[in-house]
Design an enzyme around this catalytic site. Structure first.
Site, PDB file in Angstrom:
ATOM      1  N   TYR A 187      15.315  30.173 -22.073  1.00 21.82           N
ATOM      2  CA  TYR A 187      15.634  30.057 -20.644  1.00 21.82           C
ATOM      3  C   TYR A 187      17.005  29.407 -20.435  1.00 21.82           C
ATOM      4  CZ  TYR A 187      10.546  30.789 -20.032  1.00 21.82           C
ATOM      5  OH  TYR A 187       9.257  31.251 -20.077  1.00 21.82           O
ATOM      6  N   LYS A 228       9.393  26.247 -25.848  1.00 20.90           N
ATOM      7  CA  LYS A 228       8.928  27.341 -26.724  1.00 20.90           C
ATOM      8  C   LYS A 228       9.990  27.700 -27.748  1.00 20.90           C
ATOM      9  CE  LYS A 228       6.731  29.224 -22.577  1.00 20.90           C
ATOM     10  NZ  LYS A 228       7.734  29.044 -21.502  1.00 20.90           N
ATOM     11  N   HIS A 286       6.968  31.523 -28.843  1.00 22.18           N
ATOM     12  CA  HIS A 286       7.157  32.262 -27.587  1.00 22.18           C
ATOM     13  C   HIS A 286       6.545  33.676 -27.622  1.00 22.18           C
ATOM     14  CE1 HIS A 286      10.038  32.231 -23.916  1.00 22.18           C
ATOM     15  NE2 HIS A 286       9.007  33.007 -23.670  1.00 22.18           N
TER      16      HIS A 286
HETATM   17  P1  NAD Z   1       5.617  34.003 -10.897  1.00 21.97           P
HETATM   18  O1  NAD Z   1       4.441  34.901 -10.951  1.00 21.97           O
HETATM   19  O2  NAD Z   1       5.434  32.537 -10.928  1.00 21.97           O
HETATM   20  O3  NAD Z   1       6.445  34.441  -9.605  1.00 21.97           O
HETATM   21  C1  NAD Z   1       7.608  33.767  -9.228  1.00 21.97           C
HETATM   22  C2  NAD Z   1       8.186  34.444  -7.994  1.00 21.97           C
HETATM   23  O4  NAD Z   1       7.199  34.534  -6.964  1.00 21.97           O
HETATM   24  C3  NAD Z   1       9.324  33.638  -7.371  1.00 21.97           C
HETATM   25  O5  NAD Z   1      10.539  33.947  -7.993  1.00 21.97           O
HETATM   26  C4  NAD Z   1       9.273  34.069  -5.922  1.00 21.97           C
HETATM   27  O6  NAD Z   1       9.913  35.318  -5.758  1.00 21.97           O
HETATM   28  C5  NAD Z   1       7.792  34.276  -5.699  1.00 21.97           C
HETATM   29  N1  NAD Z   1       7.119  33.099  -5.132  1.00 21.97           N
HETATM   30  C6  NAD Z   1       6.855  31.905  -5.727  1.00 21.97           C
HETATM   31  N2  NAD Z   1       6.198  31.094  -4.901  1.00 21.97           N
HETATM   32  C7  NAD Z   1       6.023  31.777  -3.742  1.00 21.97           C
HETATM   33  C8  NAD Z   1       5.408  31.469  -2.510  1.00 21.97           C
HETATM   34  N3  NAD Z   1       4.815  30.300  -2.308  1.00 21.97           N
HETATM   35  N4  NAD Z   1       5.420  32.421  -1.551  1.00 21.97           N
HETATM   36  C9  NAD Z   1       5.994  33.626  -1.746  1.00 21.97           C
HETATM   37  N5  NAD Z   1       6.592  33.978  -2.901  1.00 21.97           N
HETATM   38  C10 NAD Z   1       6.606  33.062  -3.885  1.00 21.97           C
HETATM   39  O7  NAD Z   1       6.602  34.513 -12.037  1.00 21.97           O
HETATM   40  P2  NAD Z   1       7.330  33.976 -13.341  1.00 21.97           P
HETATM   41  O8  NAD Z   1       8.473  33.108 -13.024  1.00 21.97           O
HETATM   42  O9  NAD Z   1       7.556  35.199 -14.142  1.00 21.97           O
HETATM   43  O10 NAD Z   1       6.205  33.133 -14.124  1.00 21.97           O
HETATM   44  C11 NAD Z   1       6.030  31.742 -13.954  1.00 21.97           C
HETATM   45  C12 NAD Z   1       6.439  30.986 -15.191  1.00 21.97           C
HETATM   46  O11 NAD Z   1       5.733  31.470 -16.341  1.00 21.97           O
HETATM   47  C13 NAD Z   1       7.907  31.157 -15.596  1.00 21.97           C
HETATM   48  O12 NAD Z   1       8.778  30.446 -14.785  1.00 21.97           O
HETATM   49  C14 NAD Z   1       7.861  30.691 -17.025  1.00 21.97           C
HETATM   50  O13 NAD Z   1       7.804  29.280 -17.077  1.00 21.97           O
HETATM   51  C15 NAD Z   1       6.538  31.298 -17.489  1.00 21.97           C
HETATM   52  N6  NAD Z   1       6.728  32.607 -18.171  1.00 21.97           N
HETATM   53  C16 NAD Z   1       6.472  32.676 -19.492  1.00 21.97           C
HETATM   54  C17 NAD Z   1       6.622  33.879 -20.171  1.00 21.97           C
HETATM   55  C18 NAD Z   1       6.318  33.946 -21.623  1.00 21.97           C
HETATM   56  O14 NAD Z   1       6.689  34.926 -22.265  1.00 21.97           O
HETATM   57  N7  NAD Z   1       5.667  32.964 -22.204  1.00 21.97           N
HETATM   58  C19 NAD Z   1       7.050  35.031 -19.489  1.00 21.97           C
HETATM   59  C20 NAD Z   1       7.296  34.932 -18.130  1.00 21.97           C
HETATM   60  C21 NAD Z   1       7.117  33.726 -17.468  1.00 21.97           C
END
Ligand code: NAD
Length: 281
Positions: A51, A76, A109
């Site tokens: 990240y 990670k 990861h």
């Molecule tokens: P998420 O499902 O948390 O969605 C985030 C998006 O949802 C925001 O950018 C915004 O557009 C919207 N949102 C958030 N809060 C909202 C609200 N209250 N109302 C309306 N819209 C809203 O998606 P993400 O960021 O992909 O996943 C969360 C976390 O998971 C990441 O930040 C990361 O830490 C982790 N992650 C890990 C992996 C992995 O491979 N291990 C992959 C993806 C994400």
């Protein structure tokens, strides 16, 4: 102030069930929004080497006035660093950027089956835990077979498995396997990245019934079914809104209705890559 409930790992440590994720957040922005997340009540932060914001997260921790004991920090190991010695070195680099002595949770990861280094990588995480540098160790984006293999070859079961999981892709097989082995399930992209899911009429209907927002209802569903959940937002009002989901209590009928949204059988639920075949550089 509301606090997140804790869930207990198979190693006896605990994790706040609701955390805050920082994927796709620039380093300087991470410093600001992690600070806002702490103010909202979050104590669990999910970052990763790839990240590029471990330093920003570290500055937010240093500025927070919160002690390491009050916080739960995950990072990670990136794919290019897989392998025993390279994992040990990558861990030190992440710790330097985070400014921490001890990490709460270190994850592999991605499994990267083609690379086939994940068993040696897991052995390095086991060693880091033995040395007391990391309290708990787990994996992300594995398959049932990959989980079985690391358990069989090392005798050490991951504390947690972080996977894509949201109402359209509910991962029943991996959740059941995790439960059978005492592995907690952690949901990434828990809001489906904020797309169609937050406009789904079933979700909106339940939100109206509880005087809550769709995002809060989806987070409350994760909490109700026992997931660790790490929604991301860089908007302060939404960060607060997402933390306040702790106060939304769904009833059994709500949970059943959201369970019914799963699109796995139709083959269209997944947003991200499939860990069984993914091979990122
Ligand atoms: P998420 O499902 O948390 O969605 C985030 C998006 O949802 C925001 O950018 C915004 O557009 C919207 N949102 C958030 N809060 C909202 C609200 N209250 N109302 C309306 N819209 C809203 O998606 P993400 O960021 O992909 O996943 C969360 C976390 O998971 C990441 O930040 C990361 O830490 C982790 N992650 C890990 C992996 C992995 O491979 N291990 C992959 C993806 C994400």
């Amino acid at each position: 102030m509301t606090t997140s409930p804790n869930l207990t790992f198979n190693d006896g440590n605990t994790i706040p069930q609701l955390g805050y994720g920082v994927w796709q957040v620039e380093d300087d922005v991470a410093e600001k929004v992690v600070g806002q997340a702490f103010e909202a009540g979050f104590r669990h932060i999910d970052t990763a080497k790839i990240y590029g914001n471990e330093a920003g997260v570290g500055r937010a921790i240093a500025n927070s006035g919160l002690s390491p004991e009050e916080l739960f920090i995950t990072t990670k190991l990136w794919n290019a660093d897989q392998g025993y010695e390279s994992t040990l070195a990558a861990f030190e680099k992440s710790m330097e950027l985070l400014g921490l002595e001890t990490l709460d949770l270190y994850l592999i990861h991605w499994m990267q089956p083609k690379q086939d280094k994940y068993v040696d990588t897991w052995k390095a995480l086991v060693e880091l835990q033995k040395r007391g540098r990391v309290k708990s160790i787990g994996v992300s984006n594995f398959t049932v077979e990959g989980l079985q293999r690391i358990i069989e070859e090392t005798g050490v079961t991951p504390a947690i498995h972080q996977i894509e999981l949201h109402p359209y892709f509910s991962q029943s097989e991996l959740r059941a396997f995790g439960a059978s082995k005492g592995i907690l399930t952690q949901a990434w992209s828990p809001l489906g990245q904020g797309g169609e899911l937050l406009n789904d009429p079933v979700v909106s209907g339940i939100a109206a019934k509880h005087n809550a927002t769709p995002a809060q209802v989806v987070i409350a569903w994760h909490l109700a079914i026992g997931n660790v959940v790490i929604p991301k937002s860089v908007t302060e009002s939404r960060i607060r809104e997402n933390f306040a989901a702790l106060e939304v209590k769904l009833d059994d009928a709500d949970v059943e209705a959201i369970n019914g949204l799963d699109r796995t059988a139709a083959g269209s639920g997944r947003i991200g890559a499939d860990p069984a075949v993914s091979d990122f550089a």
